[in-house]
Design a protein around this motif. Structure first.
Motif, PDB file in Angstrom:
ATOM      1  N   PHE A  42       0.857  -1.193   0.015  1.00 27.25           N
ATOM      2  CA  PHE A  42      -0.108  -0.024  -0.065  1.00 27.25           C
ATOM      3  C   PHE A  42       0.896   1.139  -0.092  1.00 27.25           C
ATOM      4  O   PHE A  42       0.440   2.224  -0.599  1.00 27.25           O
ATOM      5  CB  PHE A  42      -0.972   0.041   1.128  1.00 27.25           C
ATOM      6  CG  PHE A  42      -2.090  -1.303   1.135  1.00 27.25           C
ATOM      7  CD1 PHE A  42      -2.634  -1.293   2.326  1.00 27.25           C
ATOM      8  CD2 PHE A  42      -2.172  -1.706  -0.070  1.00 27.25           C
ATOM      9  CE1 PHE A  42      -3.470  -2.210   2.225  1.00 27.25           C
ATOM     10  CE2 PHE A  42      -3.062  -2.778  -0.025  1.00 27.25           C
ATOM     11  CZ  PHE A  42      -3.908  -3.075   1.014  1.00 27.25           C
ATOM     12  N   GLY A  44       3.690   1.514  -1.467  1.00 29.01           N
ATOM     13  CA  GLY A  44       3.912   1.519  -2.814  1.00 29.01           C
ATOM     14  C   GLY A  44       2.895   2.234  -3.812  1.00 29.01           C
ATOM     15  O   GLY A  44       3.070   3.218  -4.683  1.00 29.01           O
ATOM     16  N   TRP A  45       1.728   1.830  -3.594  1.00 34.41           N
ATOM     17  CA  TRP A  45       0.674   2.389  -4.252  1.00 34.41           C
ATOM     18  C   TRP A  45       0.491   3.978  -3.909  1.00 34.41           C
ATOM     19  O   TRP A  45       0.149   4.768  -4.820  1.00 34.41           O
ATOM     20  CB  TRP A  45      -0.647   1.746  -3.989  1.00 34.41           C
ATOM     21  CG  TRP A  45      -0.986   0.241  -4.739  1.00 34.41           C
ATOM     22  CD1 TRP A  45       0.067  -0.316  -5.512  1.00 34.41           C
ATOM     23  CD2 TRP A  45      -1.797  -0.561  -4.526  1.00 34.41           C
ATOM     24  NE1 TRP A  45      -0.302  -1.296  -5.875  1.00 34.41           N
ATOM     25  CE2 TRP A  45      -1.414  -1.657  -5.208  1.00 34.41           C
ATOM     26  CE3 TRP A  45      -2.742  -0.704  -3.558  1.00 34.41           C
ATOM     27  CZ2 TRP A  45      -2.300  -2.599  -5.001  1.00 34.41           C
ATOM     28  CZ3 TRP A  45      -3.725  -1.721  -3.820  1.00 34.41           C
ATOM     29  CH2 TRP A  45      -3.232  -2.927  -4.325  1.00 34.41           C
ATOM     30  N   MET A  46       0.705   4.168  -2.818  1.00 35.46           N
ATOM     31  CA  MET A  46       0.427   5.572  -2.319  1.00 35.46           C
ATOM     32  C   MET A  46       1.545   6.370  -2.716  1.00 35.46           C
ATOM     33  O   MET A  46       1.588   7.842  -2.872  1.00 35.46           O
ATOM     34  CB  MET A  46       0.672   5.831  -0.903  1.00 35.46           C
ATOM     35  CG  MET A  46      -0.734   5.422  -0.223  1.00 35.46           C
ATOM     36  SD  MET A  46      -0.824   5.771   1.351  1.00 35.46           S
ATOM     37  CE  MET A  46      -1.871   4.704   2.000  1.00 35.46           C
ATOM     38  N   ASP A  48       2.772   6.107  -6.080  1.00 36.30           N
ATOM     39  CA  ASP A  48       2.813   5.603  -7.536  1.00 36.30           C
ATOM     40  C   ASP A  48       3.735   4.766  -7.747  1.00 36.30           C
ATOM     41  O   ASP A  48       4.184   4.811  -9.076  1.00 36.30           O
ATOM     42  CB  ASP A  48       3.225   7.147  -7.995  1.00 36.30           C
ATOM     43  CG  ASP A  48       2.085   7.949  -8.402  1.00 36.30           C
ATOM     44  OD1 ASP A  48       2.014   9.227  -8.654  1.00 36.30           O
ATOM     45  OD2 ASP A  48       0.983   7.569  -8.090  1.00 36.30           O
ATOM     46  N   LEU A 216     -10.178  11.193  19.069  1.00 35.30           N
ATOM     47  CA  LEU A 216      -9.152  11.792  18.679  1.00 35.30           C
ATOM     48  C   LEU A 216      -8.001  11.880  19.230  1.00 35.30           C
ATOM     49  O   LEU A 216      -6.792  11.203  18.907  1.00 35.30           O
ATOM     50  CB  LEU A 216      -9.312  13.324  18.129  1.00 35.30           C
ATOM     51  CG  LEU A 216      -8.878  13.962  17.208  1.00 35.30           C
ATOM     52  CD1 LEU A 216      -8.741  13.405  15.696  1.00 35.30           C
ATOM     53  CD2 LEU A 216      -9.391  15.405  16.927  1.00 35.30           C
ATOM     54  N   PHE A 311      -5.209   0.065   8.338  1.00 32.84           N
ATOM     55  CA  PHE A 311      -4.982   0.752   7.149  1.00 32.84           C
ATOM     56  C   PHE A 311      -4.767   2.251   7.338  1.00 32.84           C
ATOM     57  O   PHE A 311      -3.857   2.900   6.821  1.00 32.84           O
ATOM     58  CB  PHE A 311      -6.171   0.548   6.059  1.00 32.84           C
ATOM     59  CG  PHE A 311      -5.908   1.564   4.648  1.00 32.84           C
ATOM     60  CD1 PHE A 311      -6.803   2.530   4.518  1.00 32.84           C
ATOM     61  CD2 PHE A 311      -4.739   1.146   4.063  1.00 32.84           C
ATOM     62  CE1 PHE A 311      -6.529   3.323   3.425  1.00 32.84           C
ATOM     63  CE2 PHE A 311      -4.560   2.248   2.714  1.00 32.84           C
ATOM     64  CZ  PHE A 311      -5.585   3.184   2.764  1.00 32.84           C
ATOM     65  N   ILE A 312      -5.401   3.016   8.596  1.00 28.51           N
ATOM     66  CA  ILE A 312      -5.119   4.315   8.711  1.00 28.51           C
ATOM     67  C   ILE A 312      -3.789   4.554   9.402  1.00 28.51           C
ATOM     68  O   ILE A 312      -3.167   5.429   8.953  1.00 28.51           O
ATOM     69  CB  ILE A 312      -6.319   4.719  10.003  1.00 28.51           C
ATOM     70  CG1 ILE A 312      -7.582   4.627   9.437  1.00 28.51           C
ATOM     71  CG2 ILE A 312      -5.892   6.030  10.612  1.00 28.51           C
ATOM     72  CD1 ILE A 312      -8.370   5.817   9.293  1.00 28.51           C
ATOM     73  N   TRP A 315      -1.803   4.663   6.217  1.00 27.23           N
ATOM     74  CA  TRP A 315      -2.131   5.726   5.535  1.00 27.23           C
ATOM     75  C   TRP A 315      -1.286   6.988   5.971  1.00 27.23           C
ATOM     76  O   TRP A 315      -0.945   7.589   5.286  1.00 27.23           O
ATOM     77  CB  TRP A 315      -3.666   5.838   5.493  1.00 27.23           C
ATOM     78  CG  TRP A 315      -4.361   6.953   4.704  1.00 27.23           C
ATOM     79  CD1 TRP A 315      -3.798   7.805   4.006  1.00 27.23           C
ATOM     80  CD2 TRP A 315      -5.739   7.208   4.686  1.00 27.23           C
ATOM     81  NE1 TRP A 315      -4.561   8.804   3.247  1.00 27.23           N
ATOM     82  CE2 TRP A 315      -5.988   8.135   3.803  1.00 27.23           C
ATOM     83  CE3 TRP A 315      -6.770   6.863   5.439  1.00 27.23           C
ATOM     84  CZ2 TRP A 315      -7.024   8.985   3.532  1.00 27.23           C
ATOM     85  CZ3 TRP A 315      -8.034   7.275   5.165  1.00 27.23           C
ATOM     86  CH2 TRP A 315      -8.390   8.259   4.164  1.00 27.23           C
ATOM     87  N   VAL A 316      -1.397   7.132   7.326  1.00 26.05           N
ATOM     88  CA  VAL A 316      -1.066   8.326   8.134  1.00 26.05           C
ATOM     89  C   VAL A 316       0.655   8.531   7.702  1.00 26.05           C
ATOM     90  O   VAL A 316       1.101   9.438   7.923  1.00 26.05           O
ATOM     91  CB  VAL A 316      -1.441   8.406   9.701  1.00 26.05           C
ATOM     92  CG1 VAL A 316      -0.657   9.523  10.099  1.00 26.05           C
ATOM     93  CG2 VAL A 316      -2.994   8.719   9.671  1.00 26.05           C
ATOM     94  N   TRP A 318       2.442   7.367   5.516  1.00 28.94           N
ATOM     95  CA  TRP A 318       2.989   8.113   4.394  1.00 28.94           C
ATOM     96  C   TRP A 318       2.308   9.171   3.933  1.00 28.94           C
ATOM     97  O   TRP A 318       2.530   9.661   2.647  1.00 28.94           O
ATOM     98  CB  TRP A 318       2.554   7.177   3.190  1.00 28.94           C
ATOM     99  CG  TRP A 318       3.581   5.651   3.411  1.00 28.94           C
ATOM    100  CD1 TRP A 318       2.924   4.622   3.674  1.00 28.94           C
ATOM    101  CD2 TRP A 318       4.932   5.550   3.404  1.00 28.94           C
ATOM    102  NE1 TRP A 318       3.986   3.714   4.076  1.00 28.94           N
ATOM    103  CE2 TRP A 318       5.027   4.380   3.899  1.00 28.94           C
ATOM    104  CE3 TRP A 318       5.888   6.439   3.108  1.00 28.94           C
ATOM    105  CZ2 TRP A 318       6.373   4.059   3.863  1.00 28.94           C
ATOM    106  CZ3 TRP A 318       7.253   6.175   3.011  1.00 28.94           C
ATOM    107  CH2 TRP A 318       7.330   4.741   3.608  1.00 28.94           C
ATOM    108  N   THR A 319       1.658  10.029   4.728  1.00 25.73           N
ATOM    109  CA  THR A 319       1.140  11.394   4.598  1.00 25.73           C
ATOM    110  C   THR A 319       1.969  12.521   5.318  1.00 25.73           C
ATOM    111  O   THR A 319       2.089  13.498   4.798  1.00 25.73           O
ATOM    112  CB  THR A 319      -0.341  11.327   5.250  1.00 25.73           C
ATOM    113  OG1 THR A 319      -0.980  10.092   4.222  1.00 25.73           O
ATOM    114  CG2 THR A 319      -0.863  12.772   4.555  1.00 25.73           C
ATOM    115  N   LEU A 320       2.102  12.060   6.538  1.00 29.60           N
ATOM    116  CA  LEU A 320       2.865  13.045   7.522  1.00 29.60           C
ATOM    117  C   LEU A 320       4.379  13.068   7.853  1.00 29.60           C
ATOM    118  O   LEU A 320       4.642  11.935   7.602  1.00 29.60           O
ATOM    119  CB  LEU A 320       2.179  13.042   8.968  1.00 29.60           C
ATOM    120  CG  LEU A 320       0.426  13.371   8.819  1.00 29.60           C
ATOM    121  CD1 LEU A 320      -0.030  13.214  10.288  1.00 29.60           C
ATOM    122  CD2 LEU A 320       0.507  14.586   8.432  1.00 29.60           C
TER     123      LEU A 320
END
Lengths: 359, 159
Positions: A42, A44-46, A48, A216, A311-312, A315-316, A318-320
């Motif tokens: 995943f 990798g997919w994020m 590209d 949160l 998954f979260i 996800w986080v 590779w975002t922050l």
């Protein structure tokens, strides 16, 4: 010891518990192995690109290849380490992550041969307190790893990680108190069952709906507890030369990796149970199905929610960008701690008004 | 001249970081959903290869004259200019007085070669060129010393 009906009953109960432990351990370890694969694919997919795709169809046998590699590598114990602590540390990281799963209900209950078996290994009446206590034990593995490695970078990494983990444990615990005030019980099974009702007939009475701030804070604190980006300075590859597990190789290193991912799975499980209704499915009437199918649907619902939170984490990551250490401590002590205390205050006031208005 | 950089204080929404985090996560998830179908930007080596530009400096090639003999006259300019000292030449005599010498053995040690192309530039007879072959890995050091037979052979069948 006489083999009368009492002992047989005890043995059967023990056997059922042992079977549940076996199943849960097997499922968690397999899930952790494929979680590492999912992370690589995943991420990798994020970015590209494709992740591993050579071992087996779509790379699905990659965890097997990794496992074989770790087993076949030479297990080196450097000469300058404190041998007892060095060998103990990875195990001490993994065990708390696994035993926390003992109180997590992953389904309602199934009926086998007339016995009602609840799909939870141990229905402790202090379930949530047990989880908090065991997660505090997870700090020791990291402390030992850094100290025994006899290495400046390891020590710094492990000290940072320790300080981070104990700082965020405060907010973790305090944010749960709001949930406990709403559901009025520490037993995780009860908390999950109390999330079955509806507010205003439509919105399911999940933890995230009655305690959004608590959710949160708990989510952020659990990122810090599992040493996961954006809080992964202690083990950042580029920052501190992999921090506290730089002196570890092959099987011990893989135990640290497994411990990290198992911690993530456990945190995701606790989040689903406390805030997202555990194994409950809202708005669906399951009374027409046989009992085993209902239990299966419940386990499936729990698994789907667990995988969503797993998954979260990916996800986080590779975002922050990563937090600097002082920013991290500032967030833990000056932002999350006051917010969680405010959350308790607000929850208390809300329920006091609600109950005094009713009576 | 002093130029004062404007530094605005962050608004409450900016200090909260959550809206920015949300936008970042939307961006990541867009890529996540698109890539399994578009296949990503990865080039699936070895099934596919990246296109190589002209002028790429790969494995060397010793050119031949129209008659079929090699162009190289063993002047050793290439081995002199080579920064890594990768080329080793042993010359021998030729009966034709307009071509005085030719290489008895011409070896390029691919483990020393840095593929800079100075040898190609130095050659006065345009006997040395570089092809687009870059897949030169091998299992023994001896096999990685390219001799005249390998370098002078037809380009397609190299390696």
């Amino acid at each position: 010891m006489k083999l009368d009906s009492n002992t047989i009953q005890t043995l059967i109960t023990l056997g059922i518990v042992a079977a549940k432990i076996g199943v849960v351990l097997f499922v968690i370890m397999t899930f952790v192995a494929y979680y590492t694969f999912a992370e690589r694919k995943f991420s990798g997919w994020m970015q590209d690109r494709v992740g591993p795709n050579r071992c087996g169809p779509f790379g699905l046998l990659q965890p097997l290849a990794d496992g074989v590699k770790f087993f076949m590598k030479e297990d080196v114990i450097p000469g300058h380490v404190d041998k007892v602590l060095y060998v103990l540390a990875p195990a001490l990281s993994l065990v708390p992550a696994l035993i926390t799963f003992a109180v997590v209900p992953f389904g309602s209950s199934i009926v086998i041969a007339g016995r009602n078996i609840s799909l939870q290994i141990a229905d402790l009446n202090i379930g949530v307190l047990y989880i908090l206590a065991i997660s505090s034990l997870g700090v020791y593995g990291i402390v030992m790893a850094g100290w025994s490695s006899n290495n400046k970078y390891s020590l710094m990494g492990s000290m940072r990680s320790t300080a981070q983990m104990i700082s965020y444990e405060l907010s973790l615990g305090l944010s749960i108190i709001g949930v406990l005030m709403v559901f009025e019980t520490l037993r995780l099974n009860q908390i999950v069952m109390h999330q079955g009702g509806y507010i205003m007939g439509v919105i399911p009475r999940w933890g995230v709906v009655v305690q959004p701030l608590g959710f949160l804070i708990f989510l952020i604190a659990s990122f810090a507890e599992t040493n996961r980006l954006p809080f992964d300075l202690p083990e950042g590859e580029a920052e501190i030369v992999a921090g506290y597990h730089v002196e570890y190789g092959s099987m011990k290193f893989s135990l640290f990796m497994i411990a990290e991912y198992a911690n993530m799975v456990t945190s995701a499980a606790v989040i689903t149970c406390l805030f997202f209704g555990g194994w409950q499915i809202p708005w669906v009437n399951l009374s027409g199905l046989p009992q085993w199918a209902v239990a299966l649907v419940h386990v499936g619902a729990f698994s789907v929610k667990l995988m969503f939170f797993a998954f979260i984490y990916i996800w986080v990551r590779w975002t922050l960008p990563r937090f600097r250490y002082d920013q991290l401590m500032r967030l833990g002590w000056k932002v999350l701690l006051p917010l969680s205390i405010l959350n308790i205050l607000a929850t208390g006031i809300f329920y006091m008004i609600k109950y005094t208005a009713v009576h | 001249m002093a130029y004062v950089v404007p530094r605005k204080k962050m608004s409450f929404a900016e200090r909260l970081y959550l809206p920015a985090i949300g936008r970042g996560m939307m961006l990541t998830i867009k890529h996540f959903v698109k890539t399994p179908f578009s296949g990503g930007v990865t080039v699936r080596y070895p099934e596919k290869r990246r296109p190589i530009a002209d002028g790429y400096r790969g494995l060397h090639h010793l050119e031949a004259r129209m008659t079929g003999d090699e162009r190289c006259v063993a002047c050793e300019m290439c081995s002199t200019v080579c920064p890594a000292g990768a080329i080793r030449i042993v010359a021998e005599e030729v009966s034709d007085p307009s071509i005085e010498k030719r290489p008895q053995s011409y070896e390029v040690d691919l483990l020393r070669c840095i593929f800079c192309g100075m040898c190609v530039e130095a050659c006065p007879r345009e006997a040395l060129t570089m092809t687009k072959r870059y897949e030169l890995a091998d299992t023994k050091r001896e096999k990685l010393v390219a001799r005249k037979e390998r370098l002078a052979g037809p380009v397609e069948s190299k390696d």
